[in-house]
Design a protein around this motif. Structure first.
Motif, PDB file in Angstrom:
ATOM      1  N   LEU A   1      15.842  37.038  51.938  1.00  0.00           N
ATOM      2  CA  LEU A   1      15.965  38.483  52.094  1.00  0.00           C
ATOM      3  C   LEU A   1      17.374  38.906  52.493  1.00  0.00           C
ATOM      4  N   ASP A   2      18.325  37.962  52.416  1.00  0.00           N
ATOM      5  CA  ASP A   2      19.709  38.316  52.714  1.00  0.00           C
ATOM      6  C   ASP A   2      20.494  38.492  51.433  1.00  0.00           C
ATOM      7  N   GLN A   3      21.609  39.193  51.595  1.00  0.00           N
ATOM      8  CA  GLN A   3      22.510  39.313  50.453  1.00  0.00           C
ATOM      9  C   GLN A   3      23.324  38.032  50.310  1.00  0.00           C
ATOM     10  N   PHE A   4      24.034  37.927  49.216  1.00  0.00           N
ATOM     11  CA  PHE A   4      24.755  36.689  48.939  1.00  0.00           C
ATOM     12  C   PHE A   4      26.003  37.015  48.128  1.00  0.00           C
ATOM     13  N   MET A   5      26.884  36.042  48.017  1.00  0.00           N
ATOM     14  CA  MET A   5      28.059  36.218  47.159  1.00  0.00           C
ATOM     15  C   MET A   5      27.865  35.422  45.877  1.00  0.00           C
ATOM     16  N   TYR A   6      28.611  35.830  44.851  1.00  0.00           N
ATOM     17  CA  TYR A   6      28.354  35.247  43.535  1.00  0.00           C
ATOM     18  C   TYR A   6      29.679  35.079  42.806  1.00  0.00           C
ATOM     19  N   LEU A   7      29.836  33.948  42.158  1.00  0.00           N
ATOM     20  CA  LEU A   7      31.124  33.611  41.526  1.00  0.00           C
ATOM     21  C   LEU A   7      31.629  34.697  40.574  1.00  0.00           C
ATOM     22  N   GLY A   8      30.746  35.110  39.674  1.00  0.00           N
ATOM     23  CA  GLY A   8      31.173  36.083  38.676  1.00  0.00           C
ATOM     24  C   GLY A   8      31.617  37.390  39.323  1.00  0.00           C
ATOM     25  N   TYR A   9      30.839  37.836  40.299  1.00  0.00           N
ATOM     26  CA  TYR A   9      31.151  39.094  40.966  1.00  0.00           C
ATOM     27  C   TYR A   9      32.404  38.944  41.820  1.00  0.00           C
ATOM     28  N   HIS A  10      32.539  37.790  42.449  1.00  0.00           N
ATOM     29  CA  HIS A  10      33.693  37.530  43.300  1.00  0.00           C
ATOM     30  C   HIS A  10      34.977  37.645  42.485  1.00  0.00           C
ATOM     31  N   LEU A  11      34.935  37.137  41.267  1.00  0.00           N
ATOM     32  CA  LEU A  11      36.093  37.220  40.371  1.00  0.00           C
ATOM     33  C   LEU A  11      36.477  38.669  40.134  1.00  0.00           C
ATOM     34  N   TYR A  12      35.454  39.470  39.889  1.00  0.00           N
ATOM     35  CA  TYR A  12      35.679  40.890  39.641  1.00  0.00           C
ATOM     36  C   TYR A  12      36.313  41.526  40.870  1.00  0.00           C
ATOM     37  N   VAL A  13      35.791  41.191  42.041  1.00  0.00           N
ATOM     38  CA  VAL A  13      36.316  41.749  43.290  1.00  0.00           C
ATOM     39  C   VAL A  13      37.776  41.333  43.477  1.00  0.00           C
ATOM     40  N   LEU A  14      38.020  40.049  43.277  1.00  0.00           N
ATOM     41  CA  LEU A  14      39.392  39.554  43.447  1.00  0.00           C
ATOM     42  C   LEU A  14      40.349  40.280  42.505  1.00  0.00           C
ATOM     43  N   ALA A  15      39.896  40.494  41.290  1.00  0.00           N
ATOM     44  CA  ALA A  15      40.788  41.049  40.276  1.00  0.00           C
ATOM     45  C   ALA A  15      41.031  42.532  40.463  1.00  0.00           C
ATOM     46  N   THR A  16      40.084  43.231  41.060  1.00  0.00           N
ATOM     47  CA  THR A  16      40.222  44.687  41.088  1.00  0.00           C
ATOM     48  C   THR A  16      40.409  45.262  42.489  1.00  0.00           C
ATOM     49  N   GLN A  17      39.935  44.574  43.504  1.00  0.00           N
ATOM     50  CA  GLN A  17      39.913  45.196  44.822  1.00  0.00           C
ATOM     51  C   GLN A  17      40.985  44.662  45.761  1.00  0.00           C
ATOM     52  N   SER A  18      41.683  43.621  45.343  1.00  0.00           N
ATOM     53  CA  SER A  18      42.597  43.003  46.293  1.00  0.00           C
ATOM     54  C   SER A  18      43.874  43.827  46.453  1.00  0.00           C
ATOM     55  N   PRO A  19      44.302  44.027  47.698  1.00  0.00           N
ATOM     56  CA  PRO A  19      45.555  44.744  47.918  1.00  0.00           C
ATOM     57  C   PRO A  19      46.771  43.871  47.572  1.00  0.00           C
ATOM     58  N   ASN A  20      46.579  42.571  47.599  1.00  0.00           N
ATOM     59  CA  ASN A  20      47.722  41.674  47.459  1.00  0.00           C
ATOM     60  C   ASN A  20      47.543  40.781  46.226  1.00  0.00           C
ATOM     61  N   VAL A  21      48.041  41.257  45.096  1.00  0.00           N
ATOM     62  CA  VAL A  21      47.764  40.584  43.834  1.00  0.00           C
ATOM     63  C   VAL A  21      48.394  39.200  43.767  1.00  0.00           C
ATOM     64  N   ASP A  22      49.616  39.068  44.230  1.00  0.00           N
ATOM     65  CA  ASP A  22      50.309  37.777  44.135  1.00  0.00           C
ATOM     66  C   ASP A  22      49.585  36.693  44.921  1.00  0.00           C
ATOM     67  N   GLU A  23      49.024  37.086  46.058  1.00  0.00           N
ATOM     68  CA  GLU A  23      48.327  36.116  46.888  1.00  0.00           C
ATOM     69  C   GLU A  23      47.008  35.676  46.249  1.00  0.00           C
ATOM     70  N   THR A  24      46.311  36.638  45.648  1.00  0.00           N
ATOM     71  CA  THR A  24      44.966  36.316  45.168  1.00  0.00           C
ATOM     72  C   THR A  24      44.952  35.728  43.767  1.00  0.00           C
ATOM     73  N   LEU A  25      46.040  35.889  43.029  1.00  0.00           N
ATOM     74  CA  LEU A  25      46.020  35.413  41.648  1.00  0.00           C
ATOM     75  C   LEU A  25      45.667  33.926  41.525  1.00  0.00           C
ATOM     76  N   PRO A  26      46.306  33.035  42.288  1.00  0.00           N
ATOM     77  CA  PRO A  26      45.917  31.617  42.196  1.00  0.00           C
ATOM     78  C   PRO A  26      44.452  31.396  42.566  1.00  0.00           C
ATOM     79  N   ILE A  27      43.988  32.160  43.572  1.00  0.00           N
ATOM     80  CA  ILE A  27      42.569  32.022  43.961  1.00  0.00           C
ATOM     81  C   ILE A  27      41.679  32.442  42.797  1.00  0.00           C
ATOM     82  N   GLN A  28      42.099  33.481  42.119  1.00  0.00           N
ATOM     83  CA  GLN A  28      41.333  33.933  40.955  1.00  0.00           C
ATOM     84  C   GLN A  28      41.206  32.829  39.913  1.00  0.00           C
ATOM     85  N   TYR A  29      42.345  32.210  39.616  1.00  0.00           N
ATOM     86  CA  TYR A  29      42.322  31.146  38.619  1.00  0.00           C
ATOM     87  C   TYR A  29      41.397  30.000  39.047  1.00  0.00           C
ATOM     88  N   SER A  30      41.519  29.617  40.301  1.00  0.00           N
ATOM     89  CA  SER A  30      40.685  28.494  40.763  1.00  0.00           C
ATOM     90  C   SER A  30      39.213  28.864  40.735  1.00  0.00           C
TER      91      SER A  30
END
Ligand SMILES: Nc1ncnc2c1ncn2[C@@H]1O[C@H](COP(=O)(O)OP(=O)(O)OP(=O)(O)O)[C@@H](O)[C@H]1O
Ligand SMILES: [Mg+2]
Lengths: 299, 258
Positions: free
Chosen positions: A241-270
């Protein structure tokens, strides 16, 4: 005259092989890009630590856990139901109007866009079923009527159900009708025909189809957008009954919501790499089973 | 015609397919025990339909039956429930299809002994004994005795068809139904199968559907001629072919139509 035919023939093979090559190049390009950019960040820590800060540091452990759990629960729902429904439709029911109608409904369902499943999940599972359960148990506050893993798994289960049914149906259709009749002719009941004649031959196809449909489900994001996936939870509880995180959605979040693109880009790739490995993993298991089964039948 | 020892009797047997086609119309026939009876007739006349009703395989096609099918002990095949039907098919009436049906992925041993699983014969010695006996009767034992663990699909067409016969007789049925068993075989394989049929008829009642009149003459003691679902003539084979009493039969055997 002859010349023209030869030219057309050459042209034909040239054009078709060009497009075939395009597919190969594209696949190689995508995988290569992700591999080159994602591999150096893909450390043990990345896989075993939760994200930190604004998700521009740390790892993706809860996301992997959430994904694996969701896929497992989804399969638990859709695989038994899908197999049972396909078995009923193809082996038990008399293939009249009801069969045709059910089968075309299943085909239609399989073609419904996944976002529609998301909305359906929200309306049916969260609000109607969740709300209904809350009412039944007399809860004042929302307990079941929440976005959570359970409803997400059910939504995904419903999404993959028609795909499962079609996959199993295709596998069952590969077994010639005469074989079933031969079995009946030496006194098998229809269940024995399924167990001892149809299933041993369709097994490989069934498993392959199931694995492929599960891997298809694992790559979807849209259906769970409204029914349980979370933006950020540092620790995955594993509770239904708890919420969870999900790879596909996390990618979307990283790509669109991050304030710091340079920092998150490698994380996105991984993260992409991990998601690809997961779905490719499923796919290769399916391919392997298909190959092994074909070998066995042709020995 | 009069038959003394009857193995199977149909009385006014009519068979209707769900699309309304009447495959057989009021066929009454008495099949003699431990003899070969041939059913001949032009394509589409209902030979297979008739044969598939004798073990009620036609249930699978949604057929509706009228009349009765009686075995020697008085059993009415059309009155059996699902479970009794399985027992009948497993132990009393064997059936061999037009095309050989080996099971892919099964060895010769597994394939032939499949019917035994249905009736729960699992004792190893008993299974092996039945396997040897069935393959011997199907004139296949000498060819496969050293390769029982090869896949049944690796056999030639003629061997596969005899394997199907072995599978059909492994529980020693009283009646063996063969639906054009030689239609996909070459002359040599056909010859082998025919001599096997004659041997089987020593202690089985064999009903064989064929469109090959020479074959009927070679193997059958009695022959029935069907035309458009009706039984036109039924007599000793030599009478059918030398002095048929119906004009239709005469026209058919001299080849005026086929
Ligand atoms: N499954 C079915 N559904 C509807 N009608 C059928 C079906 N099978 C056969 N029929 C019809 O029943 C009639 C008899 O067919 P049947 O197969 O018994 O002929 P046959 O004498 O065995 O012919 P052949 O020598 O070509 O095998 C034909 O008119 C055929 O079209
Ligand atoms: Mg036929």
């Amino acid at each position: 005259m002859i010349d023209k035919r030869i030219i057309i023939e050459r042209l034909f093979s040239l054009v078709t092989s060009f497009f075939a090559m395009c597919v190969v190049v594209l696949t190689t390009f995508i995988i290569g890009l992700v591999l080159i950019n994602g591999l150096d960040k893909l450390t043990w820590d990345f896989l075993t630590l939760p994200p930190t800060g604004t998700m521009d540091g740390g790892g993706i452990l809860p996301i992997i856990e959430g994904t694996v759990m969701l896929v497992l629960l989804m399969s638990l729902i859709s695989v038994p139901f899908g197999t049972a429904i396909a078995l009923y439709l193809n082996e038990v029911s008399s293939k009249g109007a009801v069969y045709n109608y059910t089968m075309s409904s299943v085909r239609t369902l399989a073609a419904v866009p996944s976002i529609v499943y998301g909305l359906f999940g929200l309306a049916f599972f969260v609000n109607i079923m969740g709300g209904g359960l809350d009412f039944l148990f007399g809860y004042e506050e929302r307990v079941f009527r929440e976005r959570c893993l359970l409803w997400a798994a059910m939504t995904m289960g419903v999404l993959t159900l028609p795909i499962n049914i079609i996959a199993v149906t295709e596998a069952l259709k590969m077994v010639p009708q005469e074989q079933r009749h031969a079995g009946l002719c030496f006194g098998y009941t229809s269940w024995e025909v399924i167990k001892w004649i149809v299933f041993p031959q369709a097994k490989g196809g069934i498993l392959t189809g199931l694995v492929l449909s599960v891997s298809r489900g694992a790559g979807e994001v849209a259906p769970i957008l409204f029914v349980g996936v979370a933006y950020f939870i540092p620790n995955f509880s594993g509770e239904l009954l708890d919420q969870f995180m999900y790879l596909g959605y996390h990618l979307y979040v990283l790509a669109t919501q991050s304030p710091n693109v340079d920092e998150t880009l490698p994380i996105q790739y991984s993260t992409t790499l991990v998601l690809l490995m997961l779905t490719f993993g499923f796919n290769s298991v399916g391919q392997y089973m298909r190959w092994k089964n074909r070998k066995k039948l042709q020995r | 015609m009069e038959v003394e020892k009857k193995a199977l009797v149909t009385k006014a047997l009519s068979i209707t397919y769900p699309n309304g086609v009447e495959g057989c119309k009021k066929v009454s026939i008495a099949v003699a025990r431990n003899e070969v009876t041939a059913i001949i007739g032009p394509s589409g006349c209902g030979k297979s339909t008739f044969l598939k009703s004798l073990n009620r395989l036609n249930d699978e096609f949604g057929c509706v039956y009228e009349g009765s099918i009686l075995l020697a002990d008085g059993t009415n095949v059309l009155a059996l429930n699902q479970y009794e039907l399985c027992l009948l098919r497993g132990e009393r009436v064997g059936y061999v299809m037009q095309k050989p049906v080996p099971f892919s992925g099964k060895t010769i041993r597994q394939d032939v002994t499949m019917p035994l699983r249905g009736i729960n014969v699992t004792d190893k010695d008993e299974v092996n004994e039945k396997l040897r006996h069935a393959l011997t009767r199907a004139a296949l034992w000498d060819e496969v005795k050293d390769r029982l663990d090869n896949l049944s699909t690796s056999l030639s067409g003629g061997q596969q068809q005899r394997l199907c016969v072995a599978r059909a007789i492994i529980n020693a049925p009283e009646i063996l139904l063969l639906d054009e068993p030689c239609s996909s075989l070459d002359p040599k394989a056909t010859q082998l199968l025919e001599s096997m049929i004659l041997d089987l008829a020593l202690d089985h009642t064999v009903i064989i559907v064929t469109h090959n009149m020479q074959q009927a003459q070679r193997v059958a003691a009695r022959t029935a001629f069907l035309y458009e679902g009706e039984l036109v003539e039924y007599d000793m084979t030599e009478n059918i072919f030398s002095k048929p009493s119906e004009k239709l039969t005469r026209d058919y055997i001299v080849g005026k139509f086929s």
